[in-house]
Write a protein that holds these residues in place. Structure first.
Motif, mmCIF file in Angstrom:
data_model
loop_
_atom_site.group_PDB
_atom_site.id
_atom_site.type_symbol
_atom_site.label_atom_id
_atom_site.label_comp_id
_atom_site.label_asym_id
_atom_site.label_seq_id
_atom_site.Cartn_x
_atom_site.Cartn_y
_atom_site.Cartn_z
ATOM 1 N N TYR A 16 0.857 -1.185 0.000
ATOM 2 C CA TYR A 16 0.000 0.000 0.000
ATOM 3 C C TYR A 16 0.895 1.237 0.000
ATOM 4 N N GLU A 17 0.352 2.338 -0.461
ATOM 5 C CA GLU A 17 1.138 3.570 -0.554
ATOM 6 C C GLU A 17 1.288 4.216 0.811
ATOM 7 N N VAL A 18 2.491 4.690 1.098
ATOM 8 C CA VAL A 18 2.781 5.431 2.329
ATOM 9 C C VAL A 18 3.307 6.805 1.944
ATOM 10 N N ARG A 19 2.724 7.836 2.525
ATOM 11 C CA ARG A 19 3.193 9.207 2.327
ATOM 12 C C ARG A 19 4.055 9.612 3.525
ATOM 13 N N VAL A 20 5.309 9.923 3.257
ATOM 14 C CA VAL A 20 6.237 10.351 4.306
ATOM 15 C C VAL A 20 6.262 11.888 4.303
ATOM 16 N N GLU A 21 5.765 12.466 5.373
ATOM 17 C CA GLU A 21 5.688 13.930 5.487
ATOM 18 C C GLU A 21 6.681 14.399 6.557
ATOM 19 N N ALA A 22 7.514 15.361 6.197
ATOM 20 C CA ALA A 22 8.483 15.918 7.146
ATOM 21 C C ALA A 22 8.237 17.414 7.295
ATOM 22 N N ASP A 23 8.231 17.869 8.544
ATOM 23 C CA ASP A 23 7.990 19.288 8.822
ATOM 24 C C ASP A 23 9.065 19.796 9.780
ATOM 25 N N ILE A 24 9.684 20.921 9.417
ATOM 26 C CA ILE A 24 10.707 21.550 10.264
ATOM 27 C C ILE A 24 10.181 22.892 10.748
ATOM 28 N N ASN A 25 10.142 23.070 12.075
ATOM 29 C CA ASN A 25 9.657 24.316 12.679
ATOM 30 C C ASN A 25 10.637 24.805 13.737
ATOM 31 N N LYS A 26 10.474 26.057 14.098
ATOM 32 C CA LYS A 26 11.307 26.634 15.158
ATOM 33 C C LYS A 26 10.948 25.977 16.478
ATOM 34 N N GLY A 27 11.957 25.795 17.283
ATOM 35 C CA GLY A 27 11.733 25.211 18.593
ATOM 36 C C GLY A 27 12.957 24.448 19.047
ATOM 37 N N LEU A 28 12.866 23.883 20.244
ATOM 38 C CA LEU A 28 13.979 23.105 20.767
ATOM 39 C C LEU A 28 14.222 21.882 19.882
ATOM 40 N N PRO A 29 15.505 21.485 19.692
ATOM 41 C CA PRO A 29 15.817 20.328 18.854
ATOM 42 C C PRO A 29 15.086 19.074 19.352
ATOM 43 N N LYS A 30 14.291 18.506 18.476
ATOM 44 C CA LYS A 30 13.517 17.322 18.823
ATOM 45 C C LYS A 30 13.123 16.615 17.535
ATOM 46 N N PHE A 31 13.091 15.292 17.587
ATOM 47 C CA PHE A 31 12.750 14.495 16.404
ATOM 48 C C PHE A 31 11.614 13.550 16.788
ATOM 49 N N ASP A 32 10.425 13.830 16.273
ATOM 50 C CA ASP A 32 9.260 12.983 16.561
ATOM 51 C C ASP A 32 8.792 12.283 15.288
ATOM 52 N N THR A 33 8.490 11.000 15.410
ATOM 53 C CA THR A 33 7.928 10.237 14.294
ATOM 54 C C THR A 33 6.560 9.730 14.716
ATOM 55 N N VAL A 34 5.533 10.062 13.936
ATOM 56 C CA VAL A 34 4.168 9.644 14.246
ATOM 57 C C VAL A 34 3.603 8.866 13.050
ATOM 58 N N GLY A 35 2.460 8.226 13.274
ATOM 59 C CA GLY A 35 1.845 7.417 12.215
ATOM 60 C C GLY A 35 1.994 5.931 12.472
ATOM 61 N N LEU A 36 1.952 5.531 13.759
ATOM 62 C CA LEU A 36 2.080 4.137 14.194
ATOM 63 C C LEU A 36 3.384 3.484 13.733
ATOM 64 N N PRO A 37 4.541 4.079 14.021
ATOM 65 C CA PRO A 37 5.822 3.436 13.675
ATOM 66 C C PRO A 37 6.176 2.360 14.697
ATOM 67 N N ASP A 38 6.872 1.310 14.266
ATOM 68 C CA ASP A 38 7.347 0.317 15.217
ATOM 69 C C ASP A 38 8.698 0.762 15.776
#
Length: 511
Positions: A16-38
């Motif tokens: 099935y098709e998966v859309r990988v969306e990445a967003d960079i915003n101002k703020g403290l350095p942090k890396f979050d991955t959402v969308g039910l990742p294992d």
């Protein structure tokens, strides 16, 4: 800045098709991955950070959010490393080419920026093609596997740096050259050729019938009679895989991670022989990621179970559904996946604990109750699903002592098998199956018509052998295959009589 990149997810052998969306915003350095990742995907941020830095690109020192859509489907595996990295590099403008709508990306990243081989490339590419994707980037190590899929341009890359240069137009890459399945040839001479097997003419004939019609076989005989050698030789007379069958098998082995990357496709019918200590999960599939098991790995090939009564009864009883339906459903907490499992089962067993019951040369020391207890390890419903029961006895010295004389070659037998299979392919061209063993009831009414004399013989066999309705249909299917080998349009009396003879062990080993 927001970037959207296409990729492919796998659910069993379906994609099935998966859309990988990445967003960079101002703020403290942090890396979050959402969308039910294992857990593998959650850990990818460290691989991606090191890969980007070691490829001499800037990793964003801000708040980074990555979403894997659709968000309600669990994503598994390291194949999303590459699309996530590409999305981040688009956000940081290291990739200037914004026209990425035609591209999909699959690949695992190493810390040094190299792109590693992944499992499941072939089913992912088939899905991408069916969804209308035009170009797919995969690890270079998966190039051979990708070369057999037409209708889509596939690019093999070795490093993240190479990919960025390609996307920026600074490096030219040609799509992976397509290969023809028909060009694969086997120049090896099999050591399991039928010409090396002395005697056992009835068993050889039965195995020829089984190969021609895709029937299941049980061989019963004393130790050392040649049951295992006969079983391993069946693969040399099986009809060649068609390209469609090969793709089905390759999908399963690709997902399981057992595909040879040097060849990239399964071009010979699988022969799987799990040990009798195998577990239900190993046989049927499952585990944390619901991987395919031995019966799915044997799809379109042979599953050999040596010493059948030694297997755990609960384990072999799980074969009932795939033997009947040709599929296996693996149900786990996180997923319920259906894998194809249309295989030819060959099983062997001794007739009693000492192995000598019914032998013309050896004396059996087992009591009747011991024999009954031993045979009862195999349930009636499972035996009913086995089309041919073969008695394999010891050979005489005169049969063995013919060193310079070879028996009929597998190549000759295979020619007869291929002719019979061609008849069946034409007969079932509008169906989803390819052989007599998979005939539906409606097809049996059309192709297994008996004349009056044959009907009388079938009635007597049904009453005297106390056959079940399933055994009755199995006999008719075997008779249809014998008629095909004989080039006969109709099932004749001699065809039915031979098919019945392969069920007489039901009577022989009953007490």
């Amino acid at each position: 800045m927001l970037a959207k990149i296409k990729s492919i997810g796998l659910y069993g052998i379906q994609g099935y098709e998966v859309r990988v969306e990445a967003d960079i915003n101002k703020g403290l350095p942090k890396f979050d991955t959402v969308g039910l990742p294992d857990a593998t995907i959650k850990e990818s941020k460290e691989r991606i950070r090191s890969a980007i830095k070691n490829s001499n690109f800037k990793f964003p020192v801000t708040k980074v959010t990555v979403n894997l859509a659709p968000a309600d489907v669990k994503k598994e595996g390291p194949m999303y490393d590459l699309p996530i990295a590409v999305a981040l590099l688009v956000c940081t403008e290291d990739i200037s080419c914004m026209n990425l709508k035609d591209y999909s990306f699959l690949g695992e990243l190493s810390l040094d920026g190299s792109i590693r081989k992944i499992d499941g490339v072939l089913p992912a590419l088939i899905t991408a093609r069916n969804l209308g994707h035009k170009k797919v980037v995969v690890p270079k190590e998966n190039s051979n596997e990708a070369s057999y899929i037409d209708g889509i341009d596939v690019y093999g890359v070795s490093t993240l740096k190479e990919l960025v240069l390609f996307l920026n137009g600074e490096l030219t890459l040609e799509p992976i050259e397509k290969k023809k399945f028909e060009c694969i040839k086997n120049d090896e001479i099999s050591a399991n050729d039928f010409c090396y097997i002395k005697g056992q003419y009835q068993a050889k004939r039965a195995l020829e019938i089984a190969a021609a019609g895709g029937h299941n076989v049980l061989m019963i005989g004393p130790p050392g009679a040649g049951k295992t050698m006969l079983a391993r030789s069946v693969s040399t007379i099986m009809p060649d895989l068609t390209f469609d069958e090969s793709l089905e098998v390759t999908k399963i082995h690709s997902i399981a991670g057992t595909l040879d990357p040097r060849i990239g496709i399964i071009w010979q019918r699988p022969f799987r022989s799990p040990h009798h200590t195998t577990t239900v999960v190993a046989l049927c599939g499952g585990g944390r990621n619901a991987k395919p098991g031995e019966i799915s790995m044997a799809h379109n090939g042979i599953l050999f179970l040596d010493e059948l009564p030694e297997y755990n009864r609960h384990t072999i009883e799980t074969l009932r559904q795939p033997l009947e339906d040709g599929v296996i459903t693996v149900a786990r907490n996180t997923a319920t996946i259906e894998y194809p499992a249309s295989f030819m089962m060959i099983a062997s067993m001794n007739p009693c604990p000492c192995g000598n019951y019914g032998s013309k040369k050896r004396e059996c020391k087992c009591t009747e109750s011991m024999i009954r207890k031993y045979l009862s390890k195999i349930s009636g419903p499972l035996l009913d699903r086995i089309d041919l029961h073969i008695d394999v006895d010891d050979l005489d010295y005169s049969e063995l002592h013919t060193i310079n004389k070879l028996e009929e070659k597998s190549e000759t037998i295979k020619e007869r098998v291929n002719k019979a299979r061609l008849i069946q392919l034409n007969r079932y061209k509008d169906s989803k199956h390819f052989c007599n063993a998979k005939m539906t009831n409606a097809e049996m009414r059309k192709y297994c018509v008996l004349d009056e004399e044959s009907s009388e013989l079938m009635k007597n066999a049904f009453d005297n052998l106390k056959l079940s309705a399933r055994a009755y249909t199995r006999i008719l299917k075997v008779a249809r295959t014998i008629a095909d080998l004989d080039g006969s349009e109709n099932i004749k009396l001699e065809h039915l009589a031979e098919a019945i003879s392969y069920r007489t062990l039901d009577k022989k080993y009953s007490f």
